[in-house]
Design a protein around this motif. Structure first.
Motif, PDB file in Angstrom:
ATOM      1  N   ASP A 106      46.288  30.628  42.132  1.00  0.00           N
ATOM      2  CA  ASP A 106      46.577  31.996  42.559  1.00  0.00           C
ATOM      3  C   ASP A 106      46.058  33.064  41.588  1.00  0.00           C
ATOM      4  N   LYS A 107      45.581  32.690  40.425  1.00  0.00           N
ATOM      5  CA  LYS A 107      45.146  33.696  39.443  1.00  0.00           C
ATOM      6  C   LYS A 107      44.010  34.600  39.941  1.00  0.00           C
ATOM      7  N   PRO A 108      43.077  34.132  40.748  1.00  0.00           N
ATOM      8  CA  PRO A 108      42.064  35.070  41.260  1.00  0.00           C
ATOM      9  C   PRO A 108      42.664  36.207  42.082  1.00  0.00           C
ATOM     10  N   LEU A 109      43.873  36.005  42.598  1.00  0.00           N
ATOM     11  CA  LEU A 109      44.548  37.024  43.397  1.00  0.00           C
ATOM     12  C   LEU A 109      45.461  37.911  42.550  1.00  0.00           C
ATOM     13  N   LEU A 110      45.759  37.482  41.342  1.00  0.00           N
ATOM     14  CA  LEU A 110      46.720  38.186  40.492  1.00  0.00           C
ATOM     15  C   LEU A 110      46.105  39.144  39.495  1.00  0.00           C
ATOM     16  N   TYR A 111      44.798  39.006  39.234  1.00  0.00           N
ATOM     17  CA  TYR A 111      44.140  39.836  38.233  1.00  0.00           C
ATOM     18  C   TYR A 111      42.936  40.539  38.848  1.00  0.00           C
ATOM     19  N   VAL A 112      42.676  41.716  38.352  1.00  0.00           N
ATOM     20  CA  VAL A 112      41.486  42.466  38.750  1.00  0.00           C
ATOM     21  C   VAL A 112      40.771  42.927  37.487  1.00  0.00           C
ATOM     22  N   ARG A 113      39.474  43.052  37.572  1.00  0.00           N
ATOM     23  CA  ARG A 113      38.671  43.546  36.449  1.00  0.00           C
ATOM     24  C   ARG A 113      38.713  45.072  36.424  1.00  0.00           C
ATOM     25  N   LYS A 114      38.819  45.626  35.217  1.00  0.00           N
ATOM     26  CA  LYS A 114      38.790  47.077  35.086  1.00  0.00           C
ATOM     27  C   LYS A 114      38.349  47.431  33.672  1.00  0.00           C
ATOM     28  N   ASP A 115      37.350  48.315  33.577  1.00  0.00           N
ATOM     29  CA  ASP A 115      36.866  48.833  32.299  1.00  0.00           C
ATOM     30  C   ASP A 115      36.542  47.722  31.294  1.00  0.00           C
ATOM     31  N   GLY A 116      35.894  46.679  31.757  1.00  0.00           N
ATOM     32  CA  GLY A 116      35.484  45.587  30.884  1.00  0.00           C
ATOM     33  C   GLY A 116      36.588  44.605  30.543  1.00  0.00           C
ATOM     34  N   GLY A 117      37.782  44.839  31.017  1.00  0.00           N
ATOM     35  CA  GLY A 117      38.907  43.939  30.770  1.00  0.00           C
ATOM     36  C   GLY A 117      39.476  43.435  32.078  1.00  0.00           C
ATOM     37  N   ALA A 118      40.725  43.084  32.049  1.00  0.00           N
ATOM     38  CA  ALA A 118      41.415  42.628  33.252  1.00  0.00           C
ATOM     39  C   ALA A 118      42.830  43.184  33.233  1.00  0.00           C
ATOM     40  N   MET A 119      43.363  43.381  34.418  1.00  0.00           N
ATOM     41  CA  MET A 119      44.732  43.862  34.540  1.00  0.00           C
ATOM     42  C   MET A 119      45.377  43.169  35.740  1.00  0.00           C
ATOM     43  N   TYR A 120      46.686  43.309  35.833  1.00  0.00           N
ATOM     44  CA  TYR A 120      47.404  42.701  36.945  1.00  0.00           C
ATOM     45  C   TYR A 120      47.128  43.445  38.236  1.00  0.00           C
ATOM     46  N   SER A 121      46.998  42.699  39.322  1.00  0.00           N
ATOM     47  CA  SER A 121      46.790  43.282  40.640  1.00  0.00           C
ATOM     48  C   SER A 121      48.130  43.759  41.202  1.00  0.00           C
ATOM     49  N   GLN A 122      48.074  44.476  42.294  1.00  0.00           N
ATOM     50  CA  GLN A 122      49.299  44.913  42.962  1.00  0.00           C
ATOM     51  C   GLN A 122      50.113  43.696  43.382  1.00  0.00           C
ATOM     52  N   LEU A 123      49.449  42.657  43.853  1.00  0.00           N
ATOM     53  CA  LEU A 123      50.126  41.442  44.298  1.00  0.00           C
ATOM     54  C   LEU A 123      50.938  40.802  43.168  1.00  0.00           C
ATOM     55  N   ALA A 124      50.442  40.899  41.938  1.00  0.00           N
ATOM     56  CA  ALA A 124      51.152  40.316  40.793  1.00  0.00           C
ATOM     57  C   ALA A 124      52.506  40.975  40.576  1.00  0.00           C
ATOM     58  N   GLU A 126      54.378  41.840  43.084  1.00  0.00           N
ATOM     59  CA  GLU A 126      55.192  41.497  44.255  1.00  0.00           C
ATOM     60  C   GLU A 126      55.722  40.071  44.214  1.00  0.00           C
ATOM     61  N   LEU A 127      54.908  39.162  43.706  1.00  0.00           N
ATOM     62  CA  LEU A 127      55.287  37.743  43.640  1.00  0.00           C
ATOM     63  C   LEU A 127      54.842  37.167  42.302  1.00  0.00           C
ATOM     64  N   PRO A 128      55.657  36.319  41.699  1.00  0.00           N
ATOM     65  CA  PRO A 128      55.288  35.776  40.393  1.00  0.00           C
ATOM     66  C   PRO A 128      54.202  34.710  40.479  1.00  0.00           C
ATOM     67  N   HIS A 129      53.505  34.562  39.367  1.00  0.00           N
ATOM     68  CA  HIS A 129      52.479  33.521  39.236  1.00  0.00           C
ATOM     69  C   HIS A 129      53.075  32.158  39.588  1.00  0.00           C
ATOM     70  N   GLY A 130      52.340  31.417  40.351  1.00  0.00           N
ATOM     71  CA  GLY A 130      52.766  30.098  40.802  1.00  0.00           C
ATOM     72  C   GLY A 130      53.253  30.121  42.233  1.00  0.00           C
ATOM     73  N   VAL A 131      53.972  31.146  42.605  1.00  0.00           N
ATOM     74  CA  VAL A 131      54.539  31.226  43.949  1.00  0.00           C
ATOM     75  C   VAL A 131      53.450  31.414  44.995  1.00  0.00           C
ATOM     76  N   ILE A 132      52.508  32.302  44.722  1.00  0.00           N
ATOM     77  CA  ILE A 132      51.432  32.548  45.692  1.00  0.00           C
ATOM     78  C   ILE A 132      50.565  31.299  45.846  1.00  0.00           C
ATOM     79  N   GLY A 133      50.275  30.645  44.725  1.00  0.00           N
ATOM     80  CA  GLY A 133      49.526  29.396  44.785  1.00  0.00           C
ATOM     81  C   GLY A 133      50.276  28.342  45.583  1.00  0.00           C
ATOM     82  N   ALA A 134      51.576  28.260  45.387  1.00  0.00           N
ATOM     83  CA  ALA A 134      52.392  27.289  46.130  1.00  0.00           C
ATOM     84  C   ALA A 134      52.388  27.604  47.624  1.00  0.00           C
ATOM     85  N   MET A 135      52.427  28.883  47.968  1.00  0.00           N
ATOM     86  CA  MET A 135      52.362  29.267  49.379  1.00  0.00           C
ATOM     87  C   MET A 135      51.052  28.786  50.001  1.00  0.00           C
ATOM     88  N   LEU A 136      49.954  29.012  49.291  1.00  0.00           N
ATOM     89  CA  LEU A 136      48.642  28.583  49.771  1.00  0.00           C
ATOM     90  C   LEU A 136      48.607  27.068  49.949  1.00  0.00           C
TER      91      LEU A 136
END
Length: 195
Positions: A106-124, A126-136
C-alpha cells in the motif's frame, strides 16, 4: 470510491514487477500471478510512473521502496531458514513469501513526491499503513493469514499477529528499515528512544 483499482492487464507493468521482485520463483504459479497483480494494482492506482520513483518512506525519501521490499524478502527467507535449522520451525513458503513481498504493497498509495522529497498522501490520513494493503489483498482472494499479517505489521499498529510469519516479517522489516535509515543518514529504529 476505492483507493485502488484491480489491474489484471498492464502487461508492461506486469513485466516490470516480475523482473523486480525477489522470491517469485519460490511460490506456485497461481500465487505468483496474484502477487504480481497486487503490486501492479497498487502501482497503477498510484501517482508514480515508474517503480523506481516510489519512496520507502517520507523519512528516507531517497531510499527506493523497490530495494526495501527485496531486502525484507531476502532477510525474511534467511531468518526463516535459520529458525528451521536451529529451532525446527516449519516454513510454509506459500504463506511466508507473499507476506514478505506484499507487506508494503500500500505504500505507493500512501506517499506522494513533493519538492524533491516525499510526504503523506491524503489517503494516509484516512487509513493506517497495512490496512489498505490488506484490503487490496482481501479483494484479490489472498488467504486470511496473509491479509491479517499485512494489516497488522506496522510498528504503530494497535496489535500484531502471533504467527511465525508475523514474527519473521517484523524482524526482517525493521532490519531493512534500519539499513535504509542509516543509508540516508537518519537515525535507525534501534537508536530511537521513546519517552
Amino acid at each position: 470510491m476505492a483507493p485502488y483499482t484491480i489491474d489484471r492487464g498492464s502487461n508492461w507493468r506486469r513485466e516490470a514487477v516480475e523482473q523486480w521482485l525477489f522470491g517469485l520463483d519460490l511460490v506456485s504459479p497461481a500465487l505468483r500471478t496474484d502477487i504480481v497483480t497486487a503490486w501492479v494494482s497498487a502501482w497503477a492506482s498510484s501517482p508514480y510512473d515508474t517503480l523506481e520513483a516510489m519512496p520507502f518512506t517520507p523519512d528516507a525519501p531517497d531510499y527506493p521502496l523497490m530495494s526495501h521490499v527485496n531486502d525484507v524478502t531476502r532477510t525474511g527467507i534467511d531468518l526463516a531458514k535459520r529458525a528451521a535449522a536451529d529451532w525446527g520451525d516449519r516454513i510454509d513458503l506459500e504463506v511466508l513469501v507473499p507476506i514478505l513481498i506484499l507487506h508494503d504493497v500500500d505504500k505507493p498509495l500512501l506517499y506522494v513526491r513533493k519538492d524533491g522529497g516525499a510526504m503523506y498522501s491524503q489517503l494516509a490520513g484516512e487509513l493506517p499503513h497495512g490496512v489498505i494493503g490488506a484490503m487490496l489483498l482481501k479483494d484479490l482472494g489472498f488467504a486470511h493469514g496473509i491479509v491479517s499479517t499485512v494489516a497488522t505489521h506496522a510498528t504503530n499498529a494497535p496489535f500484531h499477529g502471533s504467527s511465525f510469519e508475523a514474527y519473521v516479517l517484523h524482524y526482517a522489516d525493521l532490519f531493512s528499515a534500519d539499513h535504509a535509515f542509516m543509508t540516508c543518514g537518519k537515525t535507525p529504529f534501534y537508536r530511537r528512544h521513546r519517552s
